[in-house]
Design a protein around this motif. Structure first.
Motif, PDB file in Angstrom:
ATOM      1  N   GLU A 179      51.235  48.607  34.585  1.00 49.25           N
ATOM      2  CA  GLU A 179      51.464  47.641  33.157  1.00 49.25           C
ATOM      3  C   GLU A 179      52.810  47.888  32.881  1.00 49.25           C
ATOM      4  OE1 GLU A 179      50.382  47.916  28.521  1.00 49.25           O
ATOM      5  OE2 GLU A 179      48.697  48.410  30.158  1.00 49.25           O
ATOM      6  N   LYS A 180      53.590  48.757  32.972  1.00 50.45           N
ATOM      7  CA  LYS A 180      55.061  48.870  32.647  1.00 50.45           C
ATOM      8  C   LYS A 180      56.075  48.377  33.931  1.00 50.45           C
ATOM      9  CE  LYS A 180      54.826  53.091  29.852  1.00 50.45           C
ATOM     10  NZ  LYS A 180      54.860  54.219  29.943  1.00 50.45           N
ATOM     11  N   ARG A 181      55.260  47.782  34.944  1.00 48.22           N
ATOM     12  CA  ARG A 181      55.952  47.220  36.257  1.00 48.22           C
ATOM     13  C   ARG A 181      56.843  48.094  37.064  1.00 48.22           C
ATOM     14  NH1 ARG A 181      55.922  42.459  32.821  1.00 48.22           N
ATOM     15  NH2 ARG A 181      54.389  41.050  33.831  1.00 48.22           N
TER      16      ARG A 181
ATOM     17  N   GLU B  49      53.199  49.145  42.031  1.00 47.67           N
ATOM     18  CA  GLU B  49      52.395  48.269  42.021  1.00 47.67           C
ATOM     19  C   GLU B  49      51.309  48.572  43.036  1.00 47.67           C
ATOM     20  OE1 GLU B  49      55.062  45.411  44.136  1.00 47.67           O
ATOM     21  OE2 GLU B  49      55.384  46.443  45.814  1.00 47.67           O
TER      22      GLU B  49
ATOM     23  N   THR C 135      57.781  49.794  42.439  1.00 45.41           N
ATOM     24  CA  THR C 135      58.573  48.763  42.376  1.00 45.41           C
ATOM     25  C   THR C 135      60.068  48.807  42.435  1.00 45.41           C
ATOM     26  OG1 THR C 135      58.778  48.814  40.004  1.00 45.41           O
ATOM     27  CG2 THR C 135      56.800  47.654  40.913  1.00 45.41           C
TER      28      THR C 135
ATOM     29  N   GLN D  83      61.970  48.349  40.077  1.00 45.14           N
ATOM     30  CA  GLN D  83      62.388  48.742  38.637  1.00 45.14           C
ATOM     31  C   GLN D  83      61.915  50.365  38.521  1.00 45.14           C
ATOM     32  OE1 GLN D  83      60.416  46.971  35.440  1.00 45.14           O
ATOM     33  NE2 GLN D  83      61.567  48.047  33.913  1.00 45.14           N
TER      34      GLN D  83
END
Length: 179
Positions: A102-104, A107, A123, A125
């Protein structure tokens, strides 16, 4: 003049209570000498202290950080593999993974070899956060073990490895009803 015999400062009832307390205390689990309790307190204290660094900076929880820390050097893994490495319950891993997705920071991709599970990876990030935090984590670790001499550090490492193996052996024995 007659002298009175000294009177006990405690009644019979109070003495009985004191004896019962002493017996209960003798049978009580002495937590200050109970290794599982001491290790749990240490673990929780360290986790809470360390979480102040990454929790405020990145808005992630202790289980979320553990997932990031495990995935960082490993690349792609399943939730089951993360749980096994981190000794984390599958529910805790699942919730941490969902929050990180959800926070990216993470994945998911279906595992082509086993459609029932997903492959997880950081990810860009998430990788950035991991790489930014590694120096802080290392500095925290250095500050923590600075309380020990180099020989004590080596002893502690050896002791922790032996206790971990012994705990696994005991767990297997308990599972097999051999304890």
């Amino acid at each position: 003049m007659a002298t009175k015999a000294p009177q006990s400062s405690k009644s019979n009832a109070e003495a009985t209570v004191d004896a019962a307390d002493a017996e209960r205390d003798a049978d009580a689990l002495q937590l200050d000498a109970f290794l599982p309790y001491l290790l749990s307190v240490l673990s929780e204290t360290v986790s809470q202290s360390l979480s102040r660094l990454y929790g405020e900076r990145y808005g992630i929880s202790i289980p979320e950080w553990r997932v990031l820390a495990i995935l960082g050097p490993h690349g792609t893994m399943t939730a089951t593999e993360i749980g096994a490495i981190g000794q984390m319950h599958k529910t805790k891993v699942s919730r941490a993974v969902a929050a990180l997705v959800e926070k990216r920071f993470l994945e998911r991709e279906r595992n082509r070899a086993d459609q029932r599970e997903a492959l997880l990876r950081l990810t860009d990030q998430g990788r950035t956060i991991y790489e930014e935090f590694v120096p802080s984590a290392r500095a925290f670790n250095a500050a923590l073990v600075d309380a020990l001499s180099p020989s004590e550090r080596a002893q502690l490492q050896s002791i922790l490895e032996r206790l971990t193996e012994r705990a696994r052996d005991l767990s297997r024995s308990i599972s097999e009803d051999q304890f």
